[in-house]
Scaffold this active site. Structure first.
Site, PDB file in Angstrom:
ATOM      1  N   ASP A  90      45.226  28.593  45.144  1.00 26.73           N
ATOM      2  CA  ASP A  90      46.358  29.500  45.265  1.00 26.73           C
ATOM      3  C   ASP A  90      47.439  28.821  46.102  1.00 26.73           C
ATOM      4  O   ASP A  90      47.186  27.826  46.784  1.00 26.73           O
ATOM      5  CB  ASP A  90      45.899  30.810  45.910  1.00 26.73           C
ATOM      6  CG  ASP A  90      46.862  31.952  45.665  1.00 26.73           C
ATOM      7  OD1 ASP A  90      47.921  31.715  45.063  1.00 26.73           O
ATOM      8  OD2 ASP A  90      46.548  33.080  46.086  1.00 26.73           O
ATOM      9  N   GLY A  93      51.606  32.150  48.506  1.00 25.29           N
ATOM     10  CA  GLY A  93      52.474  33.308  48.340  1.00 25.29           C
ATOM     11  C   GLY A  93      51.807  34.600  48.753  1.00 25.29           C
ATOM     12  O   GLY A  93      52.437  35.476  49.355  1.00 25.29           O
ATOM     13  N   PHE A  94      50.515  34.724  48.446  1.00 20.22           N
ATOM     14  CA  PHE A  94      49.809  35.946  48.832  1.00 20.22           C
ATOM     15  C   PHE A  94      49.685  36.052  50.349  1.00 20.22           C
ATOM     16  O   PHE A  94      49.739  37.151  50.912  1.00 20.22           O
ATOM     17  CB  PHE A  94      48.424  36.016  48.195  1.00 20.22           C
ATOM     18  CG  PHE A  94      47.675  37.267  48.561  1.00 20.22           C
ATOM     19  CD1 PHE A  94      47.969  38.468  47.944  1.00 20.22           C
ATOM     20  CD2 PHE A  94      46.690  37.253  49.539  1.00 20.22           C
ATOM     21  CE1 PHE A  94      47.299  39.642  48.298  1.00 20.22           C
ATOM     22  CE2 PHE A  94      46.009  38.410  49.894  1.00 20.22           C
ATOM     23  CZ  PHE A  94      46.319  39.606  49.268  1.00 20.22           C
ATOM     24  N   ASP A 144      55.304  31.690  44.817  1.00 20.69           N
ATOM     25  CA  ASP A 144      55.991  32.864  44.263  1.00 20.69           C
ATOM     26  C   ASP A 144      56.342  33.812  45.394  1.00 20.69           C
ATOM     27  O   ASP A 144      55.885  33.653  46.522  1.00 20.69           O
ATOM     28  CB  ASP A 144      55.120  33.572  43.214  1.00 20.69           C
ATOM     29  CG  ASP A 144      53.821  34.096  43.813  1.00 20.69           C
ATOM     30  OD1 ASP A 144      53.266  33.434  44.724  1.00 20.69           O
ATOM     31  OD2 ASP A 144      53.339  35.161  43.398  1.00 20.69           O
ATOM     32  N   GLY A 220      51.199  40.053  41.832  1.00 21.74           N
ATOM     33  CA  GLY A 220      51.866  41.234  42.361  1.00 21.74           C
ATOM     34  C   GLY A 220      51.249  42.547  41.972  1.00 21.74           C
ATOM     35  O   GLY A 220      51.899  43.591  42.068  1.00 21.74           O
ATOM     36  N   ASP A 270      39.930  36.646  39.656  1.00 23.38           N
ATOM     37  CA  ASP A 270      39.323  36.306  40.942  1.00 23.38           C
ATOM     38  C   ASP A 270      39.436  37.523  41.852  1.00 23.38           C
ATOM     39  O   ASP A 270      40.333  38.343  41.681  1.00 23.38           O
ATOM     40  CB  ASP A 270      40.029  35.115  41.598  1.00 23.38           C
ATOM     41  CG  ASP A 270      41.298  35.543  42.319  1.00 23.38           C
ATOM     42  OD1 ASP A 270      41.249  35.760  43.551  1.00 23.38           O
ATOM     43  OD2 ASP A 270      42.343  35.691  41.662  1.00 23.38           O
ATOM     44  N   CYS A 308      18.669  43.171  36.355  1.00 33.59           N
ATOM     45  CA  CYS A 308      19.271  41.928  36.815  1.00 33.59           C
ATOM     46  C   CYS A 308      18.217  40.830  36.953  1.00 33.59           C
ATOM     47  O   CYS A 308      17.108  41.082  37.439  1.00 33.59           O
ATOM     48  CB  CYS A 308      19.964  42.159  38.156  1.00 33.59           C
ATOM     49  SG  CYS A 308      20.759  40.693  38.840  1.00 33.59           S
ATOM     50  N   CYS A 313      17.134  39.379  42.822  1.00 33.76           N
ATOM     51  CA  CYS A 313      16.384  40.459  42.165  1.00 33.76           C
ATOM     52  C   CYS A 313      15.030  39.982  41.641  1.00 33.76           C
ATOM     53  O   CYS A 313      14.093  40.789  41.537  1.00 33.76           O
ATOM     54  CB  CYS A 313      17.211  41.062  41.028  1.00 33.76           C
ATOM     55  SG  CYS A 313      18.549  42.128  41.601  1.00 33.76           S
ATOM     56  N   HIS A 339      23.533  38.039  44.598  1.00 34.25           N
ATOM     57  CA  HIS A 339      23.386  39.132  43.639  1.00 34.25           C
ATOM     58  C   HIS A 339      24.735  39.621  43.120  1.00 34.25           C
ATOM     59  O   HIS A 339      24.931  39.760  41.903  1.00 34.25           O
ATOM     60  CB  HIS A 339      22.634  40.313  44.251  1.00 34.25           C
ATOM     61  CG  HIS A 339      22.697  41.535  43.389  1.00 34.25           C
ATOM     62  ND1 HIS A 339      21.907  41.698  42.269  1.00 34.25           N
ATOM     63  CD2 HIS A 339      23.517  42.628  43.437  1.00 34.25           C
ATOM     64  CE1 HIS A 339      22.226  42.842  41.669  1.00 34.25           C
ATOM     65  NE2 HIS A 339      23.201  43.418  42.363  1.00 34.25           N
TER      66      HIS A 339
END
Length: 372
Positions: A90, A93-94, A144, A220, A270, A308, A313, A339
């Site tokens: 990334d 920007g976040f 961004d 966004g 993600d 699972c 598990c 898990h």
């Protein structure tokens, strides 16, 4: 990057994305390894137990610690971590959004104050790419301008304008660097902004998708808006995105969010949710969520999810996981994270199978029926 569409079912897509380090089957969920590690797990967990082909690392955090030049000197991300498959990084920007009290964006970039020591750093579109060249990631996100929702028309317009100008600067800089032999095996994705406003999403998508990016992301969202608004925005935006490039929805989300947005044509996802929730005692199952800290599980001899087949598990009971959590044993974090990530990775794998067999509608119906 080589990208092929293997099958479609309505708007849902099953694709294959090949980078220099791995072949990725989509829909794909990318575990989040912010600091070049998925919390509580190691490379063997990621490759042998979870069989991941791509994970996400964060440019901002790695730039601050241990430093992108240190990582470059240690063999870039793949050599430094021992993870020999793909990385997506990334852009930072976040972080400008999530650390808004210590950052400020202007027309040329974003000024950060480090959350570690208070030092100031200025990220520009080219600076962010230079960091990612040092990291050696397979997919690089460009800088961004992300805004919280709800936002005014004026702020959304500014976000779209900045993001577009930074995208032009980024793609020009990246192609120039590639001509110099830098980043030749790295791919670059643009990020569509515009909040939940259709007019601005259209403007952003059309402007960015005219440029020669290797893939496109929807950014966004999942920043405070209602889920229905997020779904509507994705459904509106994906038709503007090229069909022959990967589509990535950033930072989303719950299992329901992933299923809904696969249906709307998204390929890549993600989110920190599976690992963060695991550490906090919430485990995902085919029938919903389990709060493993609850006393009701103290003598429960069943696995977390009887359907699972993950490492946890197959070996351990709810009672044991409940004990580990209550005893604050570190082993709990690994077993719970294994898990939850296995659940997410299995969900997208089964979605892919359903798309290829053209039964995605049935898959989605069964997904919700099991959850009651």
């Amino acid at each position: 990057m080589i990208f092929n569409i293997d099958a479609t079912d309505g708007s849902a897509r099953a694709c294959t994305l090949k980078t220099a380090h791995s072949t990725i089957k989509t829909p794909v969920f990318m575990p989040v390894g912010t600091s070049a590690t998925v919390k509580a797990l190691d490379t063997a967990d990621m490759t042998e137990h979870l069989k991941t082909d791509i994970i996400l690392a964060n440019t901002y955090h790695l730039y601050l610690k241990p430093g992108d030049t240190t990582i470059e000197a240690m063999g870039r991300l793949h050599g430094f971590t021992g993870y020999d498959r793909s990385f997506l990084t990334d852009s930072g920007g976040f972080q400008a959004f999530s650390l808004s009290e210590t950052s400020r964006a202007d027309d040329n970039g974003i000024l950060f104050r480090s959350h570690i020591d208070g030092s100031k750093h200025y990220f520009t579109p080219s600076k962010v790419l230079d960091i990612q060249y040092n990291l050696g990631s397979d997919i690089m996100m460009i800088l961004d301008d992300l805004v919280a929702l709800p936002a005014t028309k004026e702020r959304l317009a500014l976000s779209v304008d900045r993001t577009t100008r930074w995208a032009k600067e980024s793609i020009t800089y990246h192609r120039f660097k590639q001509e110099l032999g830098i980043g030749t095996e790295q791919n670059i994705f643009a990020i569509i902004q515009g909040g939940t406003d259709r007019e601005f999403r259209k403007i952003s998508a059309e402007a960015l998708c005219e440029m020669d990016f290797d893939g496109f992301a929807i950014g966004g969202l999942s920043v405070g808006e209602e889920n229905s608004l997020m779904y509507d925005t994705v459904e509106f935006t994906t038709p503007f995105m090229p069909t022959d490039r990967p589509r990535y929805l950033m930072g989303v989300g719950t299992p329901e969010d992933i299923v809904e947005n696969i249906q709307r044509g998204v390929d890549m996802f993600d989110c920190v949710m599976p690992t963060r929730n695991a550490r906090n005692g919430t485990l995902f199952t085919s029938f919903g969520k389990v709060n493993i800290k609850s006393a009701r599980y103290k003598r429960d001899n069943e696995p977390i999810d009887p359907e699972c087949d993950c490492y946890t598990c197959r070996r351990y009971t709810r009672a044991y996981l409940c004990h580990l959590y209550r005893a604050k044993e570190l082993t709990y974090f690994r077993l719970a994270s294994l898990h939850n990530l296995h659940y997410y990775l299995t969900l997208v794998r089964k979605a892919r199978e359903a798309i290829i067999e053209r039964r995605f509608t049935e898959f989605k119906r069964d997904f919700y029926l099991k959850r009651g």
